[in-house]
Design a protein around this motif. Sequence first.
Motif, PDB file in Angstrom:
ATOM      1  N   ARG A  15       0.795  -1.071  -0.302  1.00 28.00           N
ATOM      2  CA  ARG A  15      -0.033   0.283   0.499  1.00 28.00           C
ATOM      3  C   ARG A  15       0.822   1.314  -0.162  1.00 28.00           C
ATOM      4  O   ARG A  15       0.558   2.474  -0.069  1.00 28.00           O
ATOM      5  CB  ARG A  15      -0.615  -0.232   1.479  1.00 28.00           C
ATOM      6  CG  ARG A  15      -1.931   0.808   1.036  1.00 28.00           C
ATOM      7  CD  ARG A  15      -2.993   0.930   2.702  1.00 28.00           C
ATOM      8  NE  ARG A  15      -4.561  -0.219   2.301  1.00 28.00           N
ATOM      9  CZ  ARG A  15      -5.010   0.080   2.032  1.00 28.00           C
ATOM     10  NH1 ARG A  15      -4.661  -0.145   4.300  1.00 28.00           N
ATOM     11  NH2 ARG A  15      -6.636  -0.630   2.525  1.00 28.00           N
ATOM     12  N   ARG A 176      -9.069   6.659  -0.882  1.00 25.09           N
ATOM     13  CA  ARG A 176      -8.907   5.853  -0.113  1.00 25.09           C
ATOM     14  C   ARG A 176      -8.976   6.876   1.539  1.00 25.09           C
ATOM     15  O   ARG A 176     -10.083   6.432   2.308  1.00 25.09           O
ATOM     16  CB  ARG A 176      -7.633   5.683   0.602  1.00 25.09           C
ATOM     17  CG  ARG A 176      -7.109   4.334   1.394  1.00 25.09           C
ATOM     18  CD  ARG A 176      -6.280   3.582   1.368  1.00 25.09           C
ATOM     19  NE  ARG A 176      -5.040   3.565   2.791  1.00 25.09           N
ATOM     20  CZ  ARG A 176      -4.126   4.199   2.336  1.00 25.09           C
ATOM     21  NH1 ARG A 176      -3.339   4.064   1.593  1.00 25.09           N
ATOM     22  NH2 ARG A 176      -3.130   4.317   3.089  1.00 25.09           N
ATOM     23  N   HIS A 204       0.110  -2.222  -9.348  1.00 23.67           N
ATOM     24  CA  HIS A 204      -0.813  -1.576  -8.622  1.00 23.67           C
ATOM     25  C   HIS A 204      -1.203  -2.274  -7.397  1.00 23.67           C
ATOM     26  O   HIS A 204      -0.393  -4.141  -6.640  1.00 23.67           O
ATOM     27  CB  HIS A 204      -2.217  -2.280  -9.160  1.00 23.67           C
ATOM     28  CG  HIS A 204      -3.523  -1.370  -8.180  1.00 23.67           C
ATOM     29  ND1 HIS A 204      -3.723  -1.958  -7.147  1.00 23.67           N
ATOM     30  CD2 HIS A 204      -4.158  -0.373  -8.571  1.00 23.67           C
ATOM     31  CE1 HIS A 204      -4.522  -0.994  -6.983  1.00 23.67           C
ATOM     32  NE2 HIS A 204      -5.251  -0.129  -7.779  1.00 23.67           N
ATOM     33  N   SER A 206      -3.339  -3.616  -5.526  1.00 28.78           N
ATOM     34  CA  SER A 206      -4.583  -4.938  -4.828  1.00 28.78           C
ATOM     35  C   SER A 206      -3.572  -6.354  -6.148  1.00 28.78           C
ATOM     36  O   SER A 206      -4.208  -6.660  -6.227  1.00 28.78           O
ATOM     37  CB  SER A 206      -5.494  -5.117  -6.363  1.00 28.78           C
ATOM     38  OG  SER A 206      -5.301  -4.273  -7.530  1.00 28.78           O
ATOM     39  N   ARG A 207      -2.247  -5.819  -6.130  1.00 26.21           N
ATOM     40  CA  ARG A 207      -1.568  -7.081  -7.085  1.00 26.21           C
ATOM     41  C   ARG A 207      -0.479  -8.005  -6.846  1.00 26.21           C
ATOM     42  O   ARG A 207       0.783  -7.891  -7.817  1.00 26.21           O
ATOM     43  CB  ARG A 207      -1.510  -6.730  -8.775  1.00 26.21           C
ATOM     44  CG  ARG A 207      -2.993  -6.384  -9.505  1.00 26.21           C
ATOM     45  CD  ARG A 207      -3.066  -6.584 -10.625  1.00 26.21           C
ATOM     46  NE  ARG A 207      -2.765  -7.869 -11.595  1.00 26.21           N
ATOM     47  CZ  ARG A 207      -2.380  -7.223 -13.099  1.00 26.21           C
ATOM     48  NH1 ARG A 207      -3.082  -6.399 -13.600  1.00 26.21           N
ATOM     49  NH2 ARG A 207      -1.647  -8.188 -14.121  1.00 26.21           N
ATOM     50  N   THR A 211      -0.106  -8.606  -0.909  1.00 24.18           N
ATOM     51  CA  THR A 211      -1.710  -7.949  -0.660  1.00 24.18           C
ATOM     52  C   THR A 211      -2.106  -8.606  -0.546  1.00 24.18           C
ATOM     53  O   THR A 211      -2.403  -9.617  -0.236  1.00 24.18           O
ATOM     54  CB  THR A 211      -2.113  -7.670  -2.751  1.00 24.18           C
ATOM     55  OG1 THR A 211      -1.272  -6.819  -2.781  1.00 24.18           O
ATOM     56  CG2 THR A 211      -3.434  -6.894  -2.039  1.00 24.18           C
ATOM     57  N   LEU A 215      -7.769  -7.522  -0.588  1.00 21.70           N
ATOM     58  CA  LEU A 215      -7.428  -6.576  -1.386  1.00 21.70           C
ATOM     59  C   LEU A 215      -7.308  -6.473  -2.590  1.00 21.70           C
ATOM     60  O   LEU A 215      -6.594  -5.944  -3.280  1.00 21.70           O
ATOM     61  CB  LEU A 215      -7.024  -5.162  -0.352  1.00 21.70           C
ATOM     62  CG  LEU A 215      -7.322  -4.676   0.828  1.00 21.70           C
ATOM     63  CD1 LEU A 215      -5.877  -4.683   1.487  1.00 21.70           C
ATOM     64  CD2 LEU A 215      -8.903  -3.868   0.558  1.00 21.70           C
ATOM     65  N   ARG A 216      -6.865  -8.103  -2.634  1.00 27.24           N
ATOM     66  CA  ARG A 216      -6.157  -8.339  -4.149  1.00 27.24           C
ATOM     67  C   ARG A 216      -7.206  -7.843  -4.839  1.00 27.24           C
ATOM     68  O   ARG A 216      -8.707  -8.196  -4.789  1.00 27.24           O
ATOM     69  CB  ARG A 216      -6.331 -10.013  -4.244  1.00 27.24           C
ATOM     70  CG  ARG A 216      -5.108 -10.100  -3.280  1.00 27.24           C
ATOM     71  CD  ARG A 216      -4.470 -11.238  -3.403  1.00 27.24           C
ATOM     72  NE  ARG A 216      -3.492 -11.379  -2.743  1.00 27.24           N
ATOM     73  CZ  ARG A 216      -2.433 -11.808  -3.839  1.00 27.24           C
ATOM     74  NH1 ARG A 216      -2.317 -10.850  -4.875  1.00 27.24           N
ATOM     75  NH2 ARG A 216      -1.315 -11.696  -3.391  1.00 27.24           N
ATOM     76  N   ALA A 217      -7.143  -7.646  -5.830  1.00 26.34           N
ATOM     77  CA  ALA A 217      -8.023  -7.242  -7.708  1.00 26.34           C
ATOM     78  C   ALA A 217      -8.770  -8.758  -7.942  1.00 26.34           C
ATOM     79  O   ALA A 217      -7.821 -10.040  -8.416  1.00 26.34           O
ATOM     80  CB  ALA A 217      -7.054  -6.974  -8.537  1.00 26.34           C
TER      81      ALA A 217
END
Length: 217
Positions: A15, A176, A204, A206-207, A211, A215-217
Motif C-alpha cells: 500500500r 482511500r 498496483h 491490489s496485485r 496484498t 484487497l486483491r484484484a
Amino acid sequence: MSAAAAKPILYSYFRSSCSWRVRTALALKGISYDLVPVNLIKDGGQQFSAEFKALNPMQQVPALKIDGIILSQSLAIINYLEETRPNPRLLPQDPKKRAQVRMIADHIVSGIQPLQNLSVLKQIGEKKMEWAQNCITSGFQALEQILQQTAGRYCVGDEVSMADLCLVPQVANAERFKVDMGPYPTITRINKALLELEAFKISHPSRQPDTPAELRA
C-alpha cells in the motif's frame, strides 16, 4: 554472480505509495526483481526491525538493492534507474519539460504525500481523516492548475514520466481518504489514462505478493 550482476531486490509494502512509484518504474523499464515485503503495520511495523534499519536508517520503504548498492527514497531510486537504464525514458530530453516533470513530482512527494503519511496520521489521532483530506485537497487544487498548463495525455505532454509515477499513487491515497475528485478533472483524466497501462496495473497495490486476500484484484 557478482553483486552488480545479481537480481535487484525491492523492499516494498503493497500500500506504500512511495513503493508503488518504484514498482512502476521497474515495470516500465522491464527490470525484473525480487520483492521482499516489509509490513508497515504488523509486529508494530517491520520497518523498525534492526535488520531493516541496517538497510535503510530512515526505516521507510522502498529500499532497492541494485548493482551492489542499496538506495532509498523513491525519486533517488527512479533517477538512478533513469541514468543507468535509460529506456524507456522517464525524464523528457527538453530541459523545460524535464523541469516541469521534476516540479510536479516534487509537488506530490514533498508537498502532499508526507503530510498524509502513516507516521504523521498516527500523531494526529482521531482527526486523521479530516487532516488527510485537507492536505490532499490543498495540494490537488494547486496540482490541477499546474497540470492544465503542462498536460497532454499524461502529466507533461504525451509521454509517461516520473511525474505520472507520483500522480497515480497519490490519487489512490485521495480515494482511500474519500477526497471528492470532482474539482480535479485534469488529475482524474490523466490518472484514468495511466491506469490503463500495463506497468501501472502490475505495480498496483491490489496485485502485490503481500496484498491481503480481501484487497486483491
